[in-house]
Motif scaffolding. Structure first.
Motif, PDB file in Angstrom:
ATOM      1  N   ASP A  60      -8.861   1.457  38.220  1.00 19.56           N
ATOM      2  CA  ASP A  60      -9.904   2.869  37.589  1.00 19.56           C
ATOM      3  C   ASP A  60     -10.058   2.990  36.857  1.00 19.56           C
ATOM      4  N   GLN A  61      -9.996   2.210  35.268  1.00 23.21           N
ATOM      5  CA  GLN A  61     -10.723   1.929  34.207  1.00 23.21           C
ATOM      6  C   GLN A  61     -11.802   1.466  34.465  1.00 23.21           C
ATOM      7  N   GLY A  62     -12.506   1.004  35.419  1.00 20.45           N
ATOM      8  CA  GLY A  62     -13.844   0.580  35.803  1.00 20.45           C
ATOM      9  C   GLY A  62     -14.523   1.950  36.006  1.00 20.45           C
ATOM     10  N   ILE A  63     -13.761   3.171  36.846  1.00 21.82           N
ATOM     11  CA  ILE A  63     -14.827   4.607  36.809  1.00 21.82           C
ATOM     12  C   ILE A  63     -14.844   5.628  35.561  1.00 21.82           C
ATOM     13  N   ARG A  64     -13.693   4.857  34.626  1.00 25.22           N
ATOM     14  CA  ARG A  64     -13.737   5.980  33.601  1.00 25.22           C
ATOM     15  C   ARG A  64     -14.857   5.032  32.941  1.00 25.22           C
ATOM     16  N   ARG A  65     -14.998   3.632  32.391  1.00 27.95           N
ATOM     17  CA  ARG A  65     -16.042   3.122  31.969  1.00 27.95           C
ATOM     18  C   ARG A  65     -17.364   3.150  32.501  1.00 27.95           C
ATOM     19  N   LEU A  66     -17.833   3.339  33.543  1.00 26.74           N
ATOM     20  CA  LEU A  66     -18.451   3.625  34.540  1.00 26.74           C
ATOM     21  C   LEU A  66     -18.703   5.340  34.587  1.00 26.74           C
ATOM     22  N   ASP A  67     -18.068   6.134  34.499  1.00 24.78           N
ATOM     23  CA  ASP A  67     -18.293   7.655  34.081  1.00 24.78           C
ATOM     24  C   ASP A  67     -19.101   7.792  32.375  1.00 24.78           C
ATOM     25  N   HIS A  68     -18.724   6.907  31.423  1.00 23.08           N
ATOM     26  CA  HIS A  68     -18.521   7.068  30.032  1.00 23.08           C
ATOM     27  C   HIS A  68     -20.583   6.572  30.198  1.00 23.08           C
ATOM     28  N   TYR A  69     -20.595   5.384  30.612  1.00 22.87           N
ATOM     29  CA  TYR A  69     -22.042   4.681  30.726  1.00 22.87           C
ATOM     30  C   TYR A  69     -22.603   5.817  31.345  1.00 22.87           C
ATOM     31  N   MET A  70     -23.075   6.245  32.282  1.00 21.34           N
ATOM     32  CA  MET A  70     -23.858   7.020  32.821  1.00 21.34           C
ATOM     33  C   MET A  70     -24.392   8.408  32.090  1.00 21.34           C
ATOM     34  N   MET A  71     -23.166   8.519  31.583  1.00 16.91           N
ATOM     35  CA  MET A  71     -23.078  10.847  30.485  1.00 16.91           C
ATOM     36  C   MET A  71     -24.098   9.813  29.280  1.00 16.91           C
ATOM     37  N   GLU A  72     -23.687   8.929  29.134  1.00 14.40           N
ATOM     38  CA  GLU A  72     -24.375   8.171  27.922  1.00 14.40           C
ATOM     39  C   GLU A  72     -26.006   8.264  27.998  1.00 14.40           C
ATOM     40  N   HIS A  73     -26.056   7.899  29.071  1.00 14.76           N
ATOM     41  CA  HIS A  73     -27.367   7.353  29.534  1.00 14.76           C
ATOM     42  C   HIS A  73     -28.267   8.539  30.541  1.00 14.76           C
ATOM     43  N   GLY A  74     -27.731  10.161  30.251  1.00 14.18           N
ATOM     44  CA  GLY A  74     -28.396  11.354  30.430  1.00 14.18           C
ATOM     45  C   GLY A  74     -28.265  11.031  32.320  1.00 14.18           C
ATOM     46  N   PHE A  75     -27.605  10.556  33.047  1.00 15.68           N
ATOM     47  CA  PHE A  75     -27.265  10.382  34.231  1.00 15.68           C
ATOM     48  C   PHE A  75     -25.965  11.910  34.651  1.00 15.68           C
ATOM     49  N   LEU A  76     -26.291  12.760  35.657  1.00 20.12           N
ATOM     50  CA  LEU A  76     -25.360  13.368  36.331  1.00 20.12           C
ATOM     51  C   LEU A  76     -25.292  13.405  37.899  1.00 20.12           C
ATOM     52  N   ILE A 125     -30.391  -1.318  34.338  1.00 15.46           N
ATOM     53  CA  ILE A 125     -28.963  -0.628  34.308  1.00 15.46           C
ATOM     54  C   ILE A 125     -27.869  -1.165  35.722  1.00 15.46           C
ATOM     55  N   ARG A 126     -28.470  -0.994  36.787  1.00 16.54           N
ATOM     56  CA  ARG A 126     -27.663  -2.246  37.417  1.00 16.54           C
ATOM     57  C   ARG A 126     -27.447  -3.869  36.873  1.00 16.54           C
ATOM     58  N   LEU A 127     -27.793  -4.551  36.656  1.00 17.17           N
ATOM     59  CA  LEU A 127     -27.723  -6.024  36.127  1.00 17.17           C
ATOM     60  C   LEU A 127     -26.966  -5.045  35.005  1.00 17.17           C
ATOM     61  N   GLU A 128     -27.055  -4.577  34.259  1.00 21.95           N
ATOM     62  CA  GLU A 128     -25.847  -4.428  33.148  1.00 21.95           C
ATOM     63  C   GLU A 128     -24.744  -3.786  33.392  1.00 21.95           C
ATOM     64  N   LEU A 129     -24.853  -3.285  34.266  1.00 23.66           N
ATOM     65  CA  LEU A 129     -22.863  -2.380  34.899  1.00 23.66           C
ATOM     66  C   LEU A 129     -22.347  -4.065  35.650  1.00 23.66           C
ATOM     67  N   ALA A 134     -18.326  -8.152  35.001  1.00 24.08           N
ATOM     68  CA  ALA A 134     -17.667  -9.490  35.076  1.00 24.08           C
ATOM     69  C   ALA A 134     -16.516  -8.864  33.987  1.00 24.08           C
ATOM     70  N   GLU A 135     -17.407  -8.730  32.718  1.00 23.24           N
ATOM     71  CA  GLU A 135     -16.311  -8.967  31.547  1.00 23.24           C
ATOM     72  C   GLU A 135     -14.853  -8.429  32.062  1.00 23.24           C
ATOM     73  N   LYS A 136     -14.466  -7.272  32.810  1.00 24.57           N
ATOM     74  CA  LYS A 136     -13.160  -6.945  32.992  1.00 24.57           C
ATOM     75  C   LYS A 136     -12.576  -6.833  33.976  1.00 24.57           C
ATOM     76  N   GLU A 137     -13.646  -7.286  34.867  1.00 24.62           N
ATOM     77  CA  GLU A 137     -13.267  -7.432  36.373  1.00 24.62           C
ATOM     78  C   GLU A 137     -12.443  -6.069  36.542  1.00 24.62           C
ATOM     79  N   ASP A 138     -13.786  -5.013  36.491  1.00 24.86           N
ATOM     80  CA  ASP A 138     -13.008  -3.553  36.888  1.00 24.86           C
ATOM     81  C   ASP A 138     -14.604  -2.686  37.293  1.00 24.86           C
ATOM     82  N   MET A 139     -15.101  -3.524  37.848  1.00 25.93           N
ATOM     83  CA  MET A 139     -16.863  -2.829  38.382  1.00 25.93           C
ATOM     84  C   MET A 139     -17.331  -3.895  39.379  1.00 25.93           C
ATOM     85  N   ILE A 140     -17.595  -3.674  40.295  1.00 23.12           N
ATOM     86  CA  ILE A 140     -18.249  -4.551  41.283  1.00 23.12           C
ATOM     87  C   ILE A 140     -19.672  -3.634  41.665  1.00 23.12           C
TER      88      ILE A 140
END
Length: 376
Positions: A60-76, A125-129, A134-140
């Motif tokens: 759940d935390q990973g989804i929130r971080r993903l959403d923030h990252y993608m919106m910051e980069h202009g993805f909808l 972007i994939r490599l950054e995600l 890996a850093e917080k073990e919340d996204m694969i």
């Protein structure tokens, strides 16, 4: 040994077809993991084939971080499939929060970019995600690419497929690759589960590559984004394939000339002996040591199969116009395409490259002794 199954079909189908074929071959895998690659998508993704699709597993935390990252980069978000599973998971399958498949609209700032620049940025972007996860073990994150979906999980392939309800219309595809894993590592890492993907190319392998270290060192020295991770000795096969097309400008008929070059006496009589001798010298650190059976998919949706010189891993190709399958065992073919002309089944030997093109019209066999097309 692992077990492999791939199918290319004019009519989109769900991953269950491939997972049921793996189940027929269950004596060849230990249920320690499954990987699925989908391309030439049907269902709701068919109408948005140019949109990049992100596939992965998130807390759940990973989804929130993903959403923030993608919106910051202009993805909808354009379309998504969120797989929320029952509270009780089957034995051997880890508890996860969310399996996510999400298609995006490109940022407005990307308008006018070349395809090459877009693909390079998708890889970055994939490599950054992956690094963030890996850093917080919340996204694969398995893939971020147009018209591609990848899913991987620990557990028995068919059990995982039923648990995730992979028979859904949203996951239909015309090209499906699946691997039932035989764990040969000390720990099970999902990134080490086949198939592997790099810049439009995908491969999966049954075998072991004892020449892994020199190959890894050569690939890393190229400083090409995406040639990283190396969680599996088989991951290098997709990097070599990508290198062949994108850096050397050659086609699939040259793949075996890189990983299993001809002996010098045979090479001397080859129509392209000057080029191939040069390739053998300059790419000698990419020569594999097996046994390995490799199945792969090209950006144009062609499927192929090759064997190394030891030819100790099973592999067979068969089907009919409009539908062909690549399988570790004939029983896998029988389970999915029983009404084919079985006399036309082909088991490639060490000099063969077997290809079924995007028209899905026939099985084409290229031999290493033949002249190269020199174009891809």
């Amino acid at each position: 040994m692992c077990r492999l199954f791939a199918i290319t079909s004019e009519t989109p189908m769900t991953p269950m077809v491939a997972l049921e074929a793996l189940d027929v071959m269950r004596e060849g895998h230990d249920g320690s993991g499954v990987g699925i690659f989908l391309r030439d998508l049907g269902g709701p993704f068919e109408k948005i084939k140019d949109s990049p699709i992100l596939s992965g597993i998130f807390t759940d935390q990973g989804i929130r971080r993903l959403d923030h990252y993608m919106m910051e980069h202009g993805f909808l978000t354009k379309h998504k499939v969120t797989i929320k599973v029952p509270k009780e998971q089957p034995p051997g399958v880890p508890k996860r929060d969310i399996y996510l498949i999400r298609a995006y609209e490109y940022p407005d700032s990307w308008e006018g970019w070349s395809e090459e620049k877009i693909y390079a940025e998708l890889t970055r972007i994939r490599l950054e995600l992956v690094e963030m996860g890996a850093e917080k073990e919340d996204m694969i994150v398995f893939s971020f690419w147009p018209d591609v979906i990848m899913l991987k999980e620990i557990g028995d392939p068919l059990t995982v497929a039923r648990y995730l309800q992979l028979d859904r219309e949203e996951l239909q595809a015309r090209v499906i690759m699946a691997q039932g894993r035989q764990n040969t590592n000390y720990a099970i890492n999902l990134y080490a589960c086949h198939p592997f993907f790099q810049g439009g190319f995908s491969t999966m392998t049954n075998g072991e590559n004892t020449a892994f270290v020199p190959i890894r060192e050569f690939l890393m020295s190229r400083n090409i984004p995406g040639y990283s991770g190396f969680e599996s000795d088989s991951q290098v096969f997709v990097f070599i394939l990508h290198y062949l097309f994108k850096q050397l400008g050659l086609g699939i008929d040259a793949y075996k000339h890189i990983i299993t070059p001809l002996q010098d006496d045979v090479l001397a009589a080859h129509p392209d002996h000057v080029l191939l001798k040069h390739l053998k010298q300059t790419c000698r650190r990419l020569i594999i040591d097996g046994p390995n059976c490799v199945i792969g998919c090209l950006p144009d949706h062609s499927l192929f199969m090759v064997q190394d010189r030891k030819k100790l891993r099973p592999g067979v190709v068969g089907g009919r116009p409009g539908m062909y399958a690549f399988s570790s065992e004939i029983c896998g073919l029988d389970a999915v395409i029983p009404n084919r002309d079985k006399s036309k089944d082909f088991q490639p030997m060490y000099m063969d490259t077997v290809v079924v093109g995007p028209d899905r019209g026939e099985v084409v066999v290229c031999q290493q002794t033949e002249a190269l097309a020199l174009q891809h």
